[in-house]
Design an enzyme around this catalytic site. Structure first.
Site, PDB file in Angstrom:
ATOM      1  N   MET A 190      40.702  -5.143  -8.541  1.00  0.00           N
ATOM      2  CA  MET A 190      39.368  -5.280  -9.105  1.00  0.00           C
ATOM      3  C   MET A 190      39.260  -6.562  -9.925  1.00  0.00           C
ATOM      4  O   MET A 190      38.244  -7.260  -9.886  1.00  0.00           O
ATOM      5  CB  MET A 190      39.028  -4.065  -9.969  1.00  0.00           C
ATOM      6  CG  MET A 190      37.575  -4.006 -10.390  1.00  0.00           C
ATOM      7  SD  MET A 190      37.161  -2.575 -11.436  1.00  0.00           S
ATOM      8  CE  MET A 190      37.254  -1.245 -10.245  1.00  0.00           C
TER       9      MET A 190
ATOM     10  N   TRP B  95      39.032  -9.438  -7.597  1.00  0.00           N
ATOM     11  CA  TRP B  95      37.701  -9.471  -6.984  1.00  0.00           C
ATOM     12  C   TRP B  95      36.702 -10.180  -7.893  1.00  0.00           C
ATOM     13  O   TRP B  95      35.864 -10.960  -7.423  1.00  0.00           O
ATOM     14  CB  TRP B  95      37.222  -8.049  -6.680  1.00  0.00           C
ATOM     15  CG  TRP B  95      35.765  -8.000  -6.328  1.00  0.00           C
ATOM     16  CD1 TRP B  95      35.166  -8.574  -5.241  1.00  0.00           C
ATOM     17  CD2 TRP B  95      34.718  -7.384  -7.082  1.00  0.00           C
ATOM     18  NE1 TRP B  95      33.811  -8.344  -5.278  1.00  0.00           N
ATOM     19  CE2 TRP B  95      33.514  -7.613  -6.382  1.00  0.00           C
ATOM     20  CE3 TRP B  95      34.681  -6.650  -8.269  1.00  0.00           C
ATOM     21  CZ2 TRP B  95      32.293  -7.138  -6.838  1.00  0.00           C
ATOM     22  CZ3 TRP B  95      33.466  -6.182  -8.717  1.00  0.00           C
ATOM     23  CH2 TRP B  95      32.289  -6.419  -8.016  1.00  0.00           C
ATOM     24  N   HIS B  96      36.784  -9.949  -9.190  1.00  0.00           N
ATOM     25  CA  HIS B  96      35.873 -10.622 -10.113  1.00  0.00           C
ATOM     26  C   HIS B  96      36.112 -12.129 -10.135  1.00  0.00           C
ATOM     27  O   HIS B  96      35.173 -12.911 -10.319  1.00  0.00           O
ATOM     28  CB  HIS B  96      36.022 -10.054 -11.527  1.00  0.00           C
ATOM     29  CG  HIS B  96      35.292  -8.758 -11.731  1.00  0.00           C
ATOM     30  ND1 HIS B  96      35.931  -7.539 -11.840  1.00  0.00           N
ATOM     31  CD2 HIS B  96      33.965  -8.483 -11.822  1.00  0.00           C
ATOM     32  CE1 HIS B  96      35.028  -6.584 -11.999  1.00  0.00           C
ATOM     33  NE2 HIS B  96      33.825  -7.128 -11.993  1.00  0.00           N
ATOM     34  N   GLY B  97      37.358 -12.550  -9.949  1.00  0.00           N
ATOM     35  CA  GLY B  97      37.649 -13.981  -9.943  1.00  0.00           C
ATOM     36  C   GLY B  97      39.116 -14.248 -10.225  1.00  0.00           C
ATOM     37  O   GLY B  97      39.791 -13.454 -10.889  1.00  0.00           O
TER      38      GLY B  97
END
Length: 402
Positions: free
Chosen positions: A328, A331-333
């Site tokens: 996760m 996924w955000h960066g």
């Protein structure tokens, strides 16, 4: 008169266009309990053009290419799976489904301008839908594949940019079976309420927290440094901004879906009254939390237990949590503070699990009343707000750019 090109729900003119476009659909559903399929397709194209046309034409081309690619990929996997349900082909299909998103996340580190070739607003949420489709085909819960329905699922414009993340079978049921007039009256009422509440959240509370107070606190923080009251105030202000801005957007998406006769799942359910971090993730960005739970955590747990990688289910569960939240975070960066954000939440959940096991074992010795409940909510709120401080990236400014 030229067409406006705006990000969904970011400008009042977007809502004016929505009102005009949705009136015929509302009339048909209220009076006759029917939905014009051709009309929904028409307004979908119009609002996709509003969001991805004009100066956003590169995103529009990327979206078209993406949808063609994913539609063909899912068709190929469905066709092959009918012949043989091989694990290798399944993993290949999943890898190909997430490839465009992976390129969008990685390419900026090599060439920031090249990311525009693949990227568009909402690519993450469409990727979640694509991967979900392949996984549920593998499980056998989706047995038939209708390309046009799948495209409608991907391009459902009220939720295209930032969710909520719907499930294909639930969406298909609403697509094929419009609500009765009685049921739609309830949906219409909920939809209007959600949109008005969304205005209050996003354009009033979100505006003041994010556009008025947050810049002032950030300026003060840059002068005072890390050890200051400004940092604490910034933490709470950013947390409130993040919630009201995103919850407001989600209310718009759900509300517009309701007006169209779709019972799209909600994304937030009073997350700040959670009394532990696990309950928080069952209330915050719920469709994302449940997607990660169902399609990553549960499958990883099944594999770890089936192959007996760990003797203890507790160890397997903790490893699963860390894998889940690190994914996760990525996924955000690909930044250290997003990775730390994921690590922090995984640690909190593992500690929460340990505490709940201890609490269950010593149920008679530990007090349980309104005070302990309030204390648990207070502590959870502090832990969550600190995680959002990490997520904000302001610590990166203070440590490395101050």
């Amino acid at each position: 008169m030229s067409w406006p090109h705006v990000i969904p729900y970011a400008n009042p003119i977007y809502f004016l266009w929505l009102a005009v476009a949705l009136l015929p659909m509302i009339f048909m559903l209220l009076i006759k309990g029917k939905r014009w399929g051709w009309y929904q397709s028409l307004i979908t194209l119009i609002f996709l053009y509003i969001s991805f046309g004009g100066k956003y034409w590169q995103q529009g081309l990327a979206l078209i290419g993406y949808v063609i690619f994913q539609t063909l990929l899912v068709w190929c996997y469905h066709h092959y799976r009918q012949q043989k349900n091989a694990s290798g082909i399944f993993y290949l299909a999943v890898a190909l489904a997430i490839l465009p998103l992976t390129l969008v996340k990685v390419i900026p580190f090599v060439d920031g301008g090249a990311a525009a070739i693949f990227g568009f607003l909402g690519i993450s949420y469409l990727t979640f839908k694509s991967v979900q489709m392949i996984m549920e085909m593998r499980d056998g819960t989706i047995k038939e594949y209708h390309p046009l329905r799948y495209i409608q699922f991907l391009l459902f414009f009220p939720t295209i940019s930032s969710g909520p993340i719907d499930r294909y079978r639930r969406f298909e049921k609403d697509l094929l079976e419009p609500p009765t007039r009685e049921v739609y009256a309830g949906l219409l009422n909920r939809g209007i309420w959600s949109i008005f509440l969304g205005f209050f959240y996003k354009f009033i509370l979100g505006y003041y927290f994010g556009q008025v107070w947050l810049p002032l606190l950030n300026k003060s923080l840059m002068h005072q440094g890390f050890f200051s009251w400004s940092l604490i105030l910034y933490m709470y202000c950013y947390s409130m901004y993040l919630f009201f801005d995103f919850a407001g957007y989600s209310l718009f998406a759900v509300g517009v879906s309701n007006l169209m006769g779709y019972d799209t799942p909600k994304n937030f359910n009073k997350p700040f009254i959670s009394d532990n971090i696990k309950e928080f993730w069952n209330r915050w960005h719920m469709t994302l939390s449940f997607w990660f739970r169902d399609f990553i955590y549960m499958r990883l747990m099944f594999t770890l237990i089936k192959k007996k990688v760990f003797k203890s289910r507790i160890v397997a569960s903790n490893v699963g949590y860390f894998a889940l939240f690190m994914i996760m975070g990525v996924w955000h960066g690909l930044t250290w503070y997003y990775l730390l954000y994921g690590f922090y939440h995984a640690s909190l959940i593992c500690l929460t699990d340990a505490w709940l096991r201890f609490k269950k074992k010593h149920k008679k010795q530990l007090p349980s009343n309104k005070f302990t409940k309030a204390l648990a909510i207070f502590l959870t709120f502090q832990a969550v707000c600190f995680s959002f401080l990490i997520f904000s990236g302001v610590l990166d400014q203070l440590f490395f750019h101050h």
